[in-house]
Each structure stands twice: as C-alpha cells, then as structure tokens.
Motif scaffolding. Structure first.
Motif, PDB file in Angstrom:
ATOM      1  N   VAL A   1      -1.860   1.695   6.448  1.00  0.00           N
ATOM      2  CA  VAL A   1      -1.314   2.874   5.775  1.00  0.00           C
ATOM      3  C   VAL A   1      -0.707   3.799   6.817  1.00  0.00           C
ATOM      4  O   VAL A   1      -1.407   4.352   7.649  1.00  0.00           O
ATOM      5  CB  VAL A   1      -2.404   3.631   4.990  1.00  0.00           C
ATOM      6  CG1 VAL A   1      -1.817   4.891   4.373  1.00  0.00           C
ATOM      7  CG2 VAL A   1      -2.999   2.743   3.923  1.00  0.00           C
TER       8      VAL A   1
ATOM      9  N   TYR B   1       3.976   6.185  -5.082  1.00  0.00           N
ATOM     10  CA  TYR B   1       4.332   6.398  -6.491  1.00  0.00           C
ATOM     11  C   TYR B   1       3.552   7.555  -7.130  1.00  0.00           C
ATOM     12  O   TYR B   1       4.163   8.503  -7.641  1.00  0.00           O
ATOM     13  CB  TYR B   1       4.168   5.096  -7.286  1.00  0.00           C
ATOM     14  CG  TYR B   1       4.371   5.272  -8.761  1.00  0.00           C
ATOM     15  CD1 TYR B   1       5.647   5.350  -9.288  1.00  0.00           C
ATOM     16  CD2 TYR B   1       3.291   5.400  -9.623  1.00  0.00           C
ATOM     17  CE1 TYR B   1       5.840   5.547 -10.643  1.00  0.00           C
ATOM     18  CE2 TYR B   1       3.470   5.595 -10.973  1.00  0.00           C
ATOM     19  CZ  TYR B   1       4.753   5.675 -11.486  1.00  0.00           C
ATOM     20  OH  TYR B   1       4.924   5.876 -12.827  1.00  0.00           O
TER      21      TYR B   1
ATOM     22  N   LEU C   1       0.825  -1.206   0.000  1.00  0.00           N
ATOM     23  CA  LEU C   1       0.000   0.000   0.000  1.00  0.00           C
ATOM     24  C   LEU C   1       0.860   1.257   0.000  1.00  0.00           C
ATOM     25  O   LEU C   1       0.562   2.236  -0.687  1.00  0.00           O
ATOM     26  CB  LEU C   1      -0.932  -0.004   1.219  1.00  0.00           C
ATOM     27  CG  LEU C   1      -2.056  -1.041   1.162  1.00  0.00           C
ATOM     28  CD1 LEU C   1      -2.755  -1.136   2.494  1.00  0.00           C
ATOM     29  CD2 LEU C   1      -3.041  -0.697   0.061  1.00  0.00           C
TER      30      LEU C   1
ATOM     31  N   LEU D   1       2.175   1.802  -3.452  1.00  0.00           N
ATOM     32  CA  LEU D   1       1.104   2.197  -4.364  1.00  0.00           C
ATOM     33  C   LEU D   1       0.648   3.631  -4.127  1.00  0.00           C
ATOM     34  O   LEU D   1       0.194   4.303  -5.051  1.00  0.00           O
ATOM     35  CB  LEU D   1      -0.095   1.246  -4.215  1.00  0.00           C
ATOM     36  CG  LEU D   1       0.075  -0.127  -4.860  1.00  0.00           C
ATOM     37  CD1 LEU D   1      -1.131  -1.002  -4.603  1.00  0.00           C
ATOM     38  CD2 LEU D   1       0.323   0.005  -6.362  1.00  0.00           C
ATOM     39  N   ILE D   2       0.732   4.098  -2.895  1.00  0.00           N
ATOM     40  CA  ILE D   2       0.352   5.495  -2.631  1.00  0.00           C
ATOM     41  C   ILE D   2       1.506   6.431  -2.961  1.00  0.00           C
ATOM     42  O   ILE D   2       1.321   7.508  -3.523  1.00  0.00           O
ATOM     43  CB  ILE D   2      -0.062   5.689  -1.152  1.00  0.00           C
ATOM     44  CG1 ILE D   2      -1.271   4.822  -0.827  1.00  0.00           C
ATOM     45  CG2 ILE D   2      -0.405   7.152  -0.876  1.00  0.00           C
ATOM     46  CD1 ILE D   2      -1.597   4.786   0.639  1.00  0.00           C
TER      47      ILE D   2
END
Lengths: 308, 293
Positions: free
Chosen positions: B151, B97, B91, B94-95
C-alpha cells in the motif's frame, strides 16, 4: 480533510449501503496497520534493553531513557547528525533552485523536438536506482575513472571524489541533483505552460524585454508552486538520502558522509544494538514528523494544498 | 517576425550550450558504462575506453549470462514484480474508490483518511520494521518484499484524484441499474481510469525493480536476493564472495570492471524498456496528482 456540517442522521440503511466500502478498504487497512502502525508501536524498543528472542512486544527489560543517553553521548551520533543536516540542507536548497533554473532555461528553447529530447534524457537518471547510479559513479569517479582521466588531461591532479572527506559531501550533493533535477523540473514546466500568454503580450506592449518578462511574468506565475515545493521539502531536514549515501560511502569517509540513517543501519542491523539504534531512529522520526506536519500545515494555509 | 537582437542570439547560443552540457552529463556516463561492458579486459584496465567499445567483445555478457546467481536473482525479481505490482494495484484501487467519495456518501471517510495520512507523517523507522519481519517469520520470504510496501499512500492519492475526475453521472446511472459498489468500481471507475492505472503500474514496477534495500535487509541468504540487491553486493560493495573464487581463471579474460559494467547495464535494461511508456504518461500523472491535489 474538509469538514462539513452533518445534518442527516446515520441510519441502518446508510450503514448497509456503506458496508461494502468498508470491506473494500479492509485488506489495505490491515496491511497498513500491520506494517506501518505495529512498527510505530515497536518504538517502545527505544526504552528497552531489547532482546530479539523475546519478540517485539515480549517481556523485555525496561531501561527508561538509558538508550537515548547512551547514543547522544556517542561521537559517531553527533557526527552523523551534523553530516545529515549539512547534506540535507544543500540538497533542499539546490534541489529547489536547479530544477527551477532548468525549467526556465528549457522554456526558452523554442524547438519542441529539441526540448522534448532534452527532457527525455534529463528525466532518465531519476528512474534509475541508486544501486545502478552508484555503480556508475563509483566507476566513473574512481581514481582511474574517466573523470579523473579528463582532469589529468587538463593538467590537474586526480581527485578521489568518493574516498576523500574533503570531496565526499559535495559529490553526494551534486550527484543527487544530477539524478533529480530533470524530474523535479516537471512541475515548474507545467506551471510555466499554465501562464496566460496575454500577460506576456501585455508586458511586451509595456516595453518589457525578455529578462523583464521572465522576472515580472514567468517567475510570479510560478510563485505558488515554488512556495509549495519549498514548504514540502522542509520535511526532509533529516533525510540526507540513505539509498544514495549507502551506495557511495565507505569507512574512509564516515567522517564527512555518515548520516543518521546509515548510522542506525550499522548500529541496529550489523551490530545488533537494537535498543540504542531504535532510539536514534525514533529521534529522527519525531523531528521529521514535526517538520513534515508544519510543512503540510503551511502548505494548506498558504497554498490551499490538500493531499486527500 | 521581429528580428532577434544580438543579446538574444548570444543568450540562445549560451542556453543551447548549457542544455547540451546537461544532456551530456545525464547521457554520457551511461554510454561510457555501456562501452566498457563491451570492451576487452586489457582496454578497460588500461583506461582506453571512452564512449565507444575498444576491442569489441561480448565476453562480459557471456560470463554474466553463465552465472547461476545472476539468473537466480533475475527470477526472484520477476517473481517480486509478478506478485507485487498486481497486488499493489488491486489494493490501491480498493482503497482509492471508497476514499474518493465525499464524506456524506461515506461516513467514515475522514477516519480512514487520517489513518492513511498519518503514515505519511510518522513512521516506526528501520529497526522496528526489521524486528517485525523477523517476528513474523517472513525473513527470506518473497512476501517480505511485497506486503510491507503493497500500500503506497501516495499512489492512493494519485488514484483517488483520477477517480474524482470521472463524471458523477456515470456512477449514478450504474447505481440506478442496480450496480453495487464493487461493480461500480470495477465496471465503471477502473475502465475509465485505465490510463492512470497504467501509469501507476509502471511506477510500481520501476519501484519494485529498483528496490534493493529490503531485499538485503530481509534476506539471511544471498540466494534470496532480488536482482537489485544482488547488484548492490556485486557492483557497489564488490563482494568477491558472490563473484566466486573459482572464477579467478575466467577473470583473466574479462576484468572485474567490464563484468560490473555489463551487470549495471543489464540491471537498468528493464527500466530503459518501460521508460518510453512511463514518460508518455507521468507528466500528466504528476501534475494532476501532486499539484491540483
């Protein structure tokens, strides 16, 4: 959070190109919305006569500011607020000074191997949880523990560090410093390493001795990071450290050691007074948010500090 | 070399003493607890143990190793780490980037940044979070220990700062070759950022391993406690119900105290094992992430 003037129009092609980026963020965003933003909305509990079986956003009875009026009148709340501010204040002050002092002294040790060894050992407590450190402290500081054995050996009376209202706060504050001073020194050590060695050269030529070099070269070189760290620690005015206090305190020292977070825990989770406990939590959240926002703003303003 | 002045020598001696004292304060309590855990009951309760085991015995460890509850909690912690660390890392990448792009490459970056940043300013606090987990029927589930902290915005910030250090040309070359965003992220960014990913993974591992309060809060039954929560009840709160009344006989050979110390040491062992690796990377990680911003 830097803003630039946009000239280009947002086209369908750009939307298509950026679409995968939205999908990448989506899972994390969903979790943040669910586990951070829904509880924020859940703060409405503070204004309700909350009954758990009806659910978080269920048909609860509203009671206005009744919960706030109730908790603010509790002597336990005022005591917890006072303790929180006292403990947090000293943790902020000493938590700032001790790492700086440690970094300055460590910097004077010329042997790299000795310095590395000291760092390795002093960072270690930071990586232990308060359960482990609490377990160690409870044993070491107990009346029959090794510290009191040493005190007795020196002809002093035993001190019940964790069970005596006169000593609990001091013990909590210094044990927190103990856990964090080594780790906290990292940023200062980095700042010291970043100081141009020619400045020391110049100071020496001007006849500055070691103290004067520290005072006029090293400390000014660290000024930015010190200000930044001070400003950022302002957000902790109501954070006295739940993890630590919860593992060290006992009913005997509620008088001096009960803090807002432990108060909320006992009221909300143990006694199931959800509405009033949420009201206390909300009070803390709002005050903290004001301080954190101000500190970020100051850091941005004076140190050009940006998180994102 | 210039000769050291007398005051300099005095300073250095005092400085070495102070440093030695600080090191001792950090190290000796751990050694003392370790010594206690290997000592006999009588020696421990008589207060004879200082920094070396007295009447060396491994009874305490044998006792702990024979407890079903202990291994249960270890398994729970391993499950938590096994799910939590990879999930968090995925996660975070993915955040990080998309957010590492400039605003003109990703229009809604500012909106997302504010959504994530706001969680660093404000939180709903303990009770609404607790009620939420109850409402989601996640009590006693491993997901209650993994998803809410999956997260970490702080880690996202660290990661995106590393991503920004990667030369733009690599990305442009990949895109000319026809790579999409996902491919660019996992074929270019992730391999380049491997050392920082390792650092953040280690931090996440330590965080999960040490986290005890959520296990306590989100479990109705003590058999669902991860190790840190189990240790909290046994070692700190000294909950005798979890130690077991039927063990009183066993307690004659081994004292409550030595067993506690053995469990403290076993609880910190994994952190001690990964610590050298953590230490190797974290200085750089922290300085890059939090200061250069």
């Amino acid at each position: 959070m830097k803003k630039k003037g946009y000239k280009k129009k947002y086209t369908a092609a750009m939307f298509r190109r950026e679409l995968p980026l939205h999908f990448m963020i989506l899972p994390g965003l969903a979790l943040v919305l669910l586990f951070s933003y829904v509880p924020m909305g859940g703060l409405v509990m503070a204004f309700q006569d909350f009954i758990p079986s009806k659910g978080l956003f269920g048909d609860q009875k509203w009671c206005g500011l009744e919960n706030f009026r109730f908790v603010f009148s509790l002597p336990g709340f005022n005591r917890a607020l006072q303790n929180t501010i006292i403990i947090a204040f000293w943790k902020i002050v000493l938590g700032l000074l001790m790492p700086i002092l440690f970094a300055l002294l460590l910097n004077e040790i010329r042997s790299v191997r000795v310095s590395k060894f000291i760092q390795t050992v002093c960072y270690l407590p930071y990586f232990m949880s308060w359960v482990i450190l609490g377990g160690i402290l409870v044993d070491v500081l107990s009346t029959s523990g090794i510290v009191n054995q040493a005190l007795n050996g020196l002809g002093m009376d035993s001190i019940f560090f964790l069970g005596d209202n006169r000593y609990f706060r001091t013990t909590a504050i210094w044990s927190d410093i103990w856990k964090n001073f080594g780790y906290g020194a990292i940023v200062y050590l980095a700042a010291i390493l970043g100081i141009d060695t020619e400045l020391y050269e110049a100071a020496r030529i001007d006849g500055a001795n070691r103290w004067q070099q520290t005072w006029h070269v090293t400390l000014p070189g660290m000024r930015m990071i010190i200000v930044l760290m001070l400003v950022m620690s302002l957000g902790n005015v109501l954070n006295a450290g739940f993890d630590q206090i919860f593992n060290l305190y006992s009913p005997a020292v509620y008088e001096s050691g009960d803090i807002i977070d432990t108060f909320v825990y006992r009221m909300g989770v143990i006694d199931a007074q959800y509405g009033p406990a949420t009201a206390v939590g909300m009070f803390k959240s709002v005050v903290s948010t004001i301080f954190i926002s101000v500190s970020y703003f100051l850091a941005y303003k004076f140190a050009d500090y940006r998180i994102f | 070399m210039r000769k050291k002045s007398v005051s300099r020598i005095v300073f250095e001696i005092i400085n070495y003493c102070v440093m030695f004292l600080l090191t001792a304060i950090c190290l000796l309590p751990v050694i003392h607890v370790l010594a206690l855990s290997f000592s006999s009951n009588t020696a421990a309760s008589a207060g004879l143990v200082k920094l070396l085991p007295v009447e060396f015995t491994t009874y305490s460890y044998q006792y702990v190793a024979g407890r079903k509850e202990f291994w249960n909690a270890v398994l729970r912690s391993l499950l938590r780490v096994g799910i939590g660390v990879p999930l968090s890392m995925l996660l975070t990448i993915l955040i990080a980037y998309p957010l590492s792009k400039e605003s003109d490459k990703f229009r809604f970056r500012t909106v997302y940044v504010w959504i994530f940043f706001f969680t660093m300013l404000f939180s709903g606090g303990l009770i609404p979070g607790y009620i939420l987990i109850q409402n989601l029927k996640m009590m006693d589930s491993i997901w209650a220990l993994v998803l809410p902290i999956a997260v970490s915005v702080y880690n996202v910030v660290l990661m995106l700062n590393f991503f920004r250090g990667i030369p733009r040309e690599l990305e442009e070359a990949a895109q000319i070759d026809g790579a999409g965003h996902l491919q660019t992220c996992f074929r270019i960014y992730v391999p380049c950022a491997l050392p920082s990913i390792a650092t953040i993974s280690l931090f996440t591992f330590v965080g999960h391993w040490n986290s005890w309060f959520d296990g306590l809060l989100f479990s109705n039954f003590s058999q669902n406690y991860p190790l840190a929560s189990y240790l909290q009840t046994v070692v700190v709160k000294r909950d005798m119900a979890l130690i077991g009344a039927g063990d009183l006989q066993a307690l004659q050979n081994i004292s409550d105290r030595t067993v506690r110390c053995a469990q403290i040491f076993m609880g910190m062992l994994p952190v001690l094992v990964v610590y050298p690796f953590v230490q190797k990377y974290f200085v750089k990680g922290i300085v890059v992430g939090s200061v250069k911003g």
